[in-house]
Design a protein around this motif. Sequence first.
Motif, PDB file in Angstrom:
ATOM      1  N   PRO A   1       0.697  -1.430  -0.152  1.00  0.00           N
ATOM      2  CA  PRO A   1      -0.099   0.085  -0.406  1.00  0.00           C
ATOM      3  C   PRO A   1       0.465   1.091   0.315  1.00  0.00           C
ATOM      4  CG  PRO A   1      -0.059  -0.843   2.479  1.00  0.00           C
ATOM      5  CD  PRO A   1       0.698  -1.663   1.181  1.00  0.00           C
TER       6      PRO A   1
ATOM      7  N   SER B   1       0.151   5.987   0.795  1.00  0.00           N
ATOM      8  CA  SER B   1      -0.720   6.884   0.556  1.00  0.00           C
ATOM      9  C   SER B   1      -0.133   8.150   1.460  1.00  0.00           C
ATOM     10  CB  SER B   1      -1.597   6.400   1.952  1.00  0.00           C
ATOM     11  OG  SER B   1      -0.966   6.641   3.283  1.00  0.00           O
TER      12      SER B   1
ATOM     13  N   GLY C   1      -5.244   6.797  -0.560  1.00  0.00           N
ATOM     14  CA  GLY C   1      -4.428   6.003  -0.319  1.00  0.00           C
ATOM     15  C   GLY C   1      -5.286   4.377  -1.343  1.00  0.00           C
TER      16      GLY C   1
ATOM     17  N   TRP D   1      -3.789   0.126  -2.848  1.00  0.00           N
ATOM     18  CA  TRP D   1      -2.630  -1.138  -3.053  1.00  0.00           C
ATOM     19  C   TRP D   1      -2.460  -1.308  -4.120  1.00  0.00           C
ATOM     20  CZ3 TRP D   1      -1.281  -5.003   0.568  1.00  0.00           C
ATOM     21  CH2 TRP D   1      -2.271  -4.731   2.330  1.00  0.00           C
TER      22      TRP D   1
ATOM     23  N   ILE E   1      -5.622   2.358   3.657  1.00  0.00           N
ATOM     24  CA  ILE E   1      -5.123   1.474   3.195  1.00  0.00           C
ATOM     25  C   ILE E   1      -5.703   0.180   4.370  1.00  0.00           C
ATOM     26  CG2 ILE E   1      -2.468  -0.179   4.243  1.00  0.00           C
ATOM     27  CD1 ILE E   1      -1.627   3.134   3.606  1.00  0.00           C
TER      28      ILE E   1
END
Length: 299
Positions: A68, A70, A108, A110, A275
């Motif tokens: 992830p 952010s 956020g 992934w 996340i």
Amino acid sequence: MTVQQHLSGYTREPVTHRILRYRTSGSGHGSIVRLMSPSDLGQLIKPFVFLDLFEGEASFIHNMPMHPHSGIATVTVITEGNLRFEDEGSGKGMIDYGGVEWMRAGGGVWHGKEMSVGTSQRIQGFQLWVALPPELENASVDSQYLESAAMPETGPARVILGVHQGVQSPVRAPAGINYLLVTLNAGETWTYTPPEGHESLWLSVSRGLLATPDLVSAGEMAVFEPGNGAVTLKALRDGTVFVIGSAKSHPYDLALGNYSVHTNPQALREGEAKIAEIGGRLREYFKQADGVGAVPVFK
């Protein structure tokens, strides 16, 4: 001298020419060398906060885990070989020398499986993280995959981010950041004049040998004294390839998570909560996936 010692002695007194304040060959992690992290050199040249040089058999990309982010944008530039990309919003294609993957993680995301092995046996390139300003650090995700032909050139430089000599990159990056990919042959010189207000300046060599006039070898990253003066660089070997970045100062503290960089603790908490929520959906996806094809960016 340690990075911490450099941090404590890193001042902004006026200088008459650009000198190197720090040079590093980073730390190795298999096919990936970590040249800068947000906790060390990222403190000196923010909004540039992280830099990896990756190089090796292209198959190492298979081992890239989903992970992830952010609060940042990631910029992946290929300097040798090629990779395929496949993304629901951007289609399919190939990124080779000078091609770019841009991903503004914002609030956020992934990712890690949207790129796969191309036609080359070996791959080399850089991944850079850029810290985002408050208005973008928790904003929506924005991804771009730009093949080499889409990236503009001026002289020996490809304009990856920002504007150089009137040439604008197509990457949707925040203003005030320049990032160039340059190739020179032995004996060739090139001068970079940062835009007004760009006090942060650094470079990293992936192949060859560069004189600044101090020597910077392949695999090294060098940070210049802050200021706005031009630098003239000379290649000492054919096919010398390097990236160079300059930017206006990022006037915020860095609130750090494992994969996140924000401007304050509250923004970091929001990013990490997002996340975690996306991670739950990702685990459900893997339970139902058939294991065929690229895994999309989850946002």
